[in-house]
Design an enzyme around this catalytic site. Structure first.
Site, PDB file in Angstrom:
ATOM      1  N   ARG A 240      66.311  -1.696 -72.279  1.00 33.66           N
ATOM      2  CA  ARG A 240      66.851  -0.413 -71.833  1.00 33.66           C
ATOM      3  C   ARG A 240      67.846   0.141 -72.849  1.00 33.66           C
ATOM      4  NH1 ARG A 240      69.334  -0.069 -65.881  1.00 33.66           N
ATOM      5  NH2 ARG A 240      70.999  -1.279 -66.857  1.00 33.66           N
ATOM      6  N   LYS A 342      71.326   4.974 -70.120  1.00 30.58           N
ATOM      7  CA  LYS A 342      72.663   4.553 -69.683  1.00 30.58           C
ATOM      8  C   LYS A 342      73.719   4.928 -70.728  1.00 30.58           C
ATOM      9  CE  LYS A 342      74.583   0.735 -66.966  1.00 30.58           C
ATOM     10  NZ  LYS A 342      74.567   1.473 -65.691  1.00 30.58           N
ATOM     11  N   GLU A 378      70.323   9.821 -56.786  1.00 36.60           N
ATOM     12  CA  GLU A 378      71.001   8.526 -56.758  1.00 36.60           C
ATOM     13  C   GLU A 378      72.480   8.715 -56.493  1.00 36.60           C
ATOM     14  OE1 GLU A 378      71.613   6.426 -60.617  1.00 36.60           O
ATOM     15  OE2 GLU A 378      70.217   7.899 -61.409  1.00 36.60           O
TER      16      GLU A 378
END
Length: 495
Positions: A240, A342, A378
């Site tokens: 990721r 992220k 989210e």
């Protein structure tokens, strides 16, 4: 740079060719973190490592003491190279290796390692046949390991830090070490090192401070009942970060470098890993553009680092159900942006909405999509699932939602139990008819939601015994902590 030479008959400073060099870039309390580079006739350095490790553990001393005992008892030559970052060892090493052999013998015999020294000497006949410059055989190394099996009383890394484990929350508790690795924009990351935890130096014009060029990850190390350590899917965090780095025009560590750095950080901070059932060691890998840049452009230099902190529950409610509110004014991410990676820039924008919600007594905020303002996405830092009958649904990752590793794991576990799992757009109205709602993330693990408020209307959900979220949470944490057999191959045992 200083080099110290040890042999079985002589201790003196000298620089020359020798059998193997110990580079202290990975130094911590024992020799497990050493990298050994073999030269000349030393064909298998693992035997030497075994002996030094044994002598270090049995004497309850630092690694250099084990080196001294090994050199005294076996006729070999070792050069220890001290870099500028390890000059604090110079005094200890000089005291250990300068002077006559008789003085060294006297020092050793006065120590609590005398019994180990005598036991070790009894094995001399096993090695005499090998010749003065031959490495130990595998059989000899095995015999050594069995005879000198380290005990808990000598292993300082098995001691717990002075922490009240029963009162851990999700706050920063500084630990001993952090991992640091650097590179320039057109280069690849090379080997990093463990440093004492502390502040880092940044230029006021660094890319991360001026333009937010940075990423972070989060993962945990757990202590099993037998004392061994477990990591949960660290390669997924590495992958990721690579995806995020490509989006942010940054070089990134390889998967192997990332996982190795995580392992080193966890082992170096082992005493900060809570006892089983008391929490975990949260590790925060960071990738930042630390090089100076004035115009809008990628930074010229980059730093990858990992720091750690022991943690308990993320929310102040602990394991109690969460109380959420739907946010219809502020938005977390937009299509075409960076909501799916992220990056550090995803998190500050949620603080205003989160602060307002908490001031009204809510646990956190549930954001809607920024285009139509009708689909749930989210929370401020975790994914969301809804349950209706045998069906479990979660918003699909369309570029505005982070592909959580815990989210991915829960999907696999739920499907393994026979539940129908869908990744789809979820209209906010579906919250009204849902039986259960729960959140997932590395920090929160699996957190049940007790109620959600939307446009002033509050909806209650099933929690506690019999809830699907409880079943999934129990299975996931059982795998993470080693209480349940890991049939998925997700955990990595590191010590």
């Amino acid at each position: 740079m200083m080099k110290l030479l040890m042999t079985g008959n002589l201790y003196r400073r000298e620089i020359r060719e020798n059998y193997c060099s110990f580079f202290l870039g990975k130094h911590h309390q024992n020799v497990r973190a050493f990298e050994v580079i073999c030269k000349k006739n030393w064909n298998d350095s693992s035997h030497l490592i075994t002996v030094i490790r044994v002598m270090t553990w049995k004497c309850g001393r630092e690694w250099w003491y084990g080196c001294a005992l090994t050199a005294l008892l076996y006729p070999l030559t070792i050069t220890i190279t001290i870099t500028s970052s390890h000059l604090f060892l110079e005094k200890q090493l000089s005291q250990c290796f300068e002077g006559e052999q008789e003085e060294q013998l006297s020092m050793i015999h006065r120590s609590n390692g005398l019994r180990s020294l005598i036991q070790f000497s009894r094995l001399g006949s096993s090695f005499s046949k090998l010749g003065p410059n031959s490495p130990f055989t595998s059989q000899a190394a095995s015999s050594l390991q069995q005879l000198f099996e380290p005990t808990t009383s000598y292993r300082s890394d098995d001691e717990y830090a002075n922490v009240n484990w029963d009162e851990l929350g999700f706050g920063l508790t500084p630990t001993d070490y952090m991992y640091v690795m650097k590179c320039s924009i057109n280069e690849k990351f090379s080997e990093g090192e463990l440093n004492r935890y502390g502040n880092i130096e940044l230029s006021p014009s660094s890319g991360v401070l001026n333009y937010g060029q940075g990423l972070f990850e989060g993962l945990k190390a757990y202590r099993r009942e037998d004392g061994r350590l477990l990591l949960f899917r660290p390669e997924q965090n590495a992958l990721r970060m690579k995806i995020g780095a490509e989006r942010m025009c940054m070089p990134s560590p390889s998967v192997e470098q990332f996982v190795d750095a995580v392992k080193q950080t966890a082992l170096a901070n082992k005493r900060w890993i809570p006892p089983p059932g008391k929490g975990s060691l949260y590790m925060r890998p960071l990738l930042i553009g630390n090089g100076p840049v004035l115009g809008l452009a990628p930074a010229p230099d980059y730093t990858f680092l990992i720091y750690a902190s022991p943690v308990g529950n993320y929310f102040k409610e602990g394991l109690a159900p969460l109380n959420l509110v739907v946010e219809d004014k502020f938005h977390r991410a937009a299509p075409g942006g960076t909501g799916g990676v992220k990056t550090i820039t995803n998190y500050a924008p949620v603080l205003k909405a989160q602060a307002q919600a908490k001031s009204k007594g809510f646990s956190d905020v549930l954001f809607l999509d920024s285009v139509n303002k009708k689909n749930i996405e989210e929370l401020s830092s975790c994914n969301i699932f809804i349950v209706k009958g045998n069906a479990i649904s979660t918003p699909d990752t369309n570029g505005t939602i982070l592909a959580g590793i815990t989210r991915k794991s829960i999907i696999d576990i739920a499907r393994g139990y026979g539940y129908q799992v869908e990744e789809r757009p979820i209209p906010v109205e579906d919250l009204i008819d849902a039986d259960e709602v729960f959140c997932t993330g590395t920090a929160v693990v699996v957190a049940p939601v007790g109620n959600i408020t939307y446009l002033g209307k509050r909806v209650e959900y099933k929690t506690g015994a019999g809830a699907i979220s409880r079943k999934l949470q129990s299975t996931l944490t059982g795998i993470q902590t080693g209480l349940i057999e890991d049939k998925m191959g997700w955990t990595v045992v590191i010590g």
